[in-house]
Design a protein around this motif. Structure first.
Motif, PDB file in Angstrom:
ATOM      1  N   GLY A  36     -10.148   3.456  17.774  1.00  0.00           N
ATOM      2  CA  GLY A  36     -10.504   2.238  17.044  1.00  0.00           C
ATOM      3  C   GLY A  36      -9.338   1.328  16.709  1.00  0.00           C
ATOM      4  O   GLY A  36      -9.527   0.292  16.071  1.00  0.00           O
ATOM      5  N   CYS A  39      -6.818  -3.592  16.924  1.00  0.00           N
ATOM      6  CA  CYS A  39      -6.059  -4.757  16.459  1.00  0.00           C
ATOM      7  C   CYS A  39      -4.704  -4.327  15.893  1.00  0.00           C
ATOM      8  O   CYS A  39      -4.628  -3.435  15.043  1.00  0.00           O
ATOM      9  N   LYS A  41      -2.827  -6.003  14.050  1.00  0.00           N
ATOM     10  CA  LYS A  41      -2.716  -6.443  12.655  1.00  0.00           C
ATOM     11  C   LYS A  41      -3.108  -5.325  11.692  1.00  0.00           C
ATOM     12  O   LYS A  41      -2.629  -5.248  10.578  1.00  0.00           O
ATOM     13  N   CYS A  42      -4.081  -4.509  12.143  1.00  0.00           N
ATOM     14  CA  CYS A  42      -4.615  -3.468  11.252  1.00  0.00           C
ATOM     15  C   CYS A  42      -3.885  -2.137  11.380  1.00  0.00           C
ATOM     16  O   CYS A  42      -3.871  -1.350  10.440  1.00  0.00           O
ATOM     17  N   ALA A  44      -0.931  -1.299  11.348  1.00  0.00           N
ATOM     18  CA  ALA A  44       0.232  -1.105  10.464  1.00  0.00           C
ATOM     19  C   ALA A  44      -0.115  -0.168   9.316  1.00  0.00           C
ATOM     20  O   ALA A  44       0.751   0.556   8.806  1.00  0.00           O
ATOM     21  N   SER A  45      -1.393  -0.157   8.922  1.00  0.00           N
ATOM     22  CA  SER A  45      -1.820   0.699   7.814  1.00  0.00           C
ATOM     23  C   SER A  45      -1.680   2.180   8.155  1.00  0.00           C
ATOM     24  O   SER A  45      -1.441   2.996   7.272  1.00  0.00           O
ATOM     25  N   LYS A  48       1.940   3.065   7.795  1.00  0.00           N
ATOM     26  CA  LYS A  48       2.271   2.974   6.369  1.00  0.00           C
ATOM     27  C   LYS A  48       1.797   4.228   5.627  1.00  0.00           C
ATOM     28  O   LYS A  48       2.556   4.836   4.883  1.00  0.00           O
ATOM     29  N   ALA A  49       0.538   4.613   5.866  1.00  0.00           N
ATOM     30  CA  ALA A  49      -0.019   5.781   5.183  1.00  0.00           C
ATOM     31  C   ALA A  49       0.699   7.063   5.608  1.00  0.00           C
ATOM     32  O   ALA A  49       0.976   7.936   4.775  1.00  0.00           O
ATOM     33  N   ALA A  52       4.148   7.326   4.057  1.00  0.00           N
ATOM     34  CA  ALA A  52       4.099   7.584   2.606  1.00  0.00           C
ATOM     35  C   ALA A  52       3.735   9.032   2.305  1.00  0.00           C
ATOM     36  O   ALA A  52       3.746   9.451   1.153  1.00  0.00           O
ATOM     37  N   SER A  88      -8.159   8.487   6.683  1.00  0.00           N
ATOM     38  CA  SER A  88      -8.295   7.767   5.413  1.00  0.00           C
ATOM     39  C   SER A  88      -7.996   6.280   5.555  1.00  0.00           C
ATOM     40  O   SER A  88      -8.308   5.495   4.674  1.00  0.00           O
ATOM     41  N   THR A  89      -7.379   5.893   6.681  1.00  0.00           N
ATOM     42  CA  THR A  89      -7.077   4.475   6.885  1.00  0.00           C
ATOM     43  C   THR A  89      -8.212   3.756   7.630  1.00  0.00           C
ATOM     44  O   THR A  89      -8.078   2.591   8.000  1.00  0.00           O
ATOM     45  N   GLY A  90      -9.299   4.470   7.864  1.00  0.00           N
ATOM     46  CA  GLY A  90     -10.451   3.839   8.504  1.00  0.00           C
ATOM     47  C   GLY A  90     -10.519   4.056  10.004  1.00  0.00           C
ATOM     48  O   GLY A  90     -11.512   3.720  10.637  1.00  0.00           O
ATOM     49  N   PHE A  91      -9.486   4.623  10.580  1.00  0.00           N
ATOM     50  CA  PHE A  91      -9.486   4.921  12.018  1.00  0.00           C
ATOM     51  C   PHE A  91      -9.892   6.385  12.199  1.00  0.00           C
ATOM     52  O   PHE A  91     -10.088   7.097  11.220  1.00  0.00           O
TER      53      PHE A  91
ATOM     54  N   PRO B  60     -10.826  -1.843  10.233  1.00  0.00           N
ATOM     55  CA  PRO B  60     -11.070  -0.510   9.652  1.00  0.00           C
ATOM     56  C   PRO B  60     -10.319  -0.222   8.336  1.00  0.00           C
ATOM     57  O   PRO B  60     -10.941   0.264   7.386  1.00  0.00           O
ATOM     58  N   PRO B  61      -9.018  -0.507   8.230  1.00  0.00           N
ATOM     59  CA  PRO B  61      -8.365  -0.210   6.946  1.00  0.00           C
ATOM     60  C   PRO B  61      -8.899  -1.065   5.792  1.00  0.00           C
ATOM     61  O   PRO B  61      -8.920  -0.609   4.648  1.00  0.00           O
ATOM     62  N   ALA B  64     -11.950   0.618   4.756  1.00  0.00           N
ATOM     63  CA  ALA B  64     -11.631   1.902   4.118  1.00  0.00           C
ATOM     64  C   ALA B  64     -11.158   1.716   2.677  1.00  0.00           C
ATOM     65  O   ALA B  64     -11.425   2.570   1.833  1.00  0.00           O
ATOM     66  N   GLU B 124       0.727 -11.595   9.322  1.00  0.00           N
ATOM     67  CA  GLU B 124      -0.577 -11.504   9.964  1.00  0.00           C
ATOM     68  C   GLU B 124      -1.281 -10.171   9.707  1.00  0.00           C
ATOM     69  O   GLU B 124      -2.374  -9.929  10.198  1.00  0.00           O
ATOM     70  N   VAL B 125      -0.622  -9.300   8.944  1.00  0.00           N
ATOM     71  CA  VAL B 125      -1.168  -7.961   8.701  1.00  0.00           C
ATOM     72  C   VAL B 125      -2.486  -8.006   7.918  1.00  0.00           C
ATOM     73  O   VAL B 125      -2.669  -8.837   7.036  1.00  0.00           O
ATOM     74  N   LEU B 126      -3.389  -7.099   8.246  1.00  0.00           N
ATOM     75  CA  LEU B 126      -4.650  -6.956   7.526  1.00  0.00           C
ATOM     76  C   LEU B 126      -4.847  -5.492   7.147  1.00  0.00           C
ATOM     77  O   LEU B 126      -4.576  -4.632   7.989  1.00  0.00           O
ATOM     78  N   ILE B 145      -3.075  -1.247   4.049  1.00  0.00           N
ATOM     79  CA  ILE B 145      -3.970  -0.596   3.082  1.00  0.00           C
ATOM     80  C   ILE B 145      -3.241  -0.340   1.766  1.00  0.00           C
ATOM     81  O   ILE B 145      -2.065   0.013   1.752  1.00  0.00           O
ATOM     82  N   LEU B 147      -2.232   1.737  -1.044  1.00  0.00           N
ATOM     83  CA  LEU B 147      -2.167   3.177  -1.293  1.00  0.00           C
ATOM     84  C   LEU B 147      -2.275   3.448  -2.797  1.00  0.00           C
ATOM     85  O   LEU B 147      -1.824   2.629  -3.602  1.00  0.00           O
TER      86      LEU B 147
END
Lengths: 99, 166
Positions: A36, A39, A41-42, A44-45, A48-49, A52, A88-91, B60-61, B64, B124-126, B145, B147
């Motif tokens: 999934g 993108c 843009k998405c 990166a989460s 990031k997660a 962390a 947990s990041t939606g993917f 998705p994030p 979420a 541009e991050v989402l 996202i 945290l």
């Protein structure tokens, strides 16, 4: 006196070597397919997660390849936990045969 | 003589950078209609800690983190927290409405535009969350996202600190 210094140096080198070998033994690298991540843009989460999360040393996430390459301390973390973090990041971390 | 000029210039540069870094940017203003047709004016929330959350239904994030944002809004509203969701890039109202209803979103949702997004950040991050303090200053911009530890470190102190000052 000289032999004392030599002993100290040898002990020091041994301690460092053992430390490095132990750390390397606990460090594991895993590649997890992530569904999934279309993108950039998405995605990166995901990195990031992962970054962390305690025990993760490095995380490289590619939306083009749809995967995350993670270097982690397997004394602190498990493969399952890494998958949970990605989910947990939606993917969706894809289960691969043999894992 | 030349050396003292260099030292003087360095001191001036250091002082001005310290001043610039210490200043928080005033938040851009907007007055836009939410999904229910009510006008949402950012200025009207002065005195509250506002999170402007840029998101998209297909991200998705973003999806979420929304249940968590809903929980934060419910739990911290009495402490002065106000979340405002802005969709970006542009999406159809029906799609956003359907999605927001399915999650029972408890904060205003606005259909965003490129201009609105650009006023807050060029990233541009989402998702992207802009943290605005009670004085209307941009305190932080959280990329990706949100945290739990970011909420604890960057948002909770604003809610506690400012509540004490009030």
């Amino acid at each position: 006196m000289l032999s004392r210094i030599t002993k100290l140096v040898v002990t020091g080198v041994l301690v460092v070597t053992v430390g490095v070998i132990t750390a390397a033994a606990f460090t594991k690298t895993v590649t997890i397919k992530v569904e999934g991540m279309k993108c950039a843009k998405c995605s990166a989460s995901v990195s990031k997660a992962l970054k962390a999360t305690e025990g993760v040393q490095e995380a490289q996430v590619s939306s083009e390849k749809g995967e995350a390459v993670i270097k982690y301390d397997d004394q602190k973390l498990s493969d399952t936990k890494l998958r949970e973090v990605i989910n947990s990041t939606g993917f969706k971390a894809v289960e691969q045969p043999g894992q | 003589m030349k050396q003292s000029r260099i030292v003087f210039a360095a001191i001036i540069i250091l002082f001005s950078s310290a001043i610039i870094l210490g200043q928080e940017r005033a938040s851009p203003e907007f007055a836009l209609k939410d999904l229910n047709g009510r006008t949402v004016r950012l200025r009207a929330y002065r005195g509250k800690v506002v999170l402007v959350n840029f998101w998209a239904t297909w991200c998705p994030p973003c999806r979420a983190e929304m249940p968590e944002l809903i929980r934060m809004q419910r739990e911290y509203a009495s402490h002065g927290l106000q979340i405002i969701g802005i969709t970006y890039p542009p999406e159809t109202k029906t799609r956003v409405q359907r999605f927001a209803r399915s999650l029972k979103v408890n904060y205003p949702i606005i259909l965003g535009t490129r201009q609105i997004r650009a006023r807050f950040s060029s990233e541009e991050v989402l998702p992207l969350t802009v943290v605005i303090d009670r004085n209307g200053k941009v305190n932080d911009i959280i990329s990706g996202i949100l945290l739990p530890e970011e909420f604890d470190d960057k948002i909770k102190p604003l809610l506690i600190k400012n509540a004490k000052e009030k």
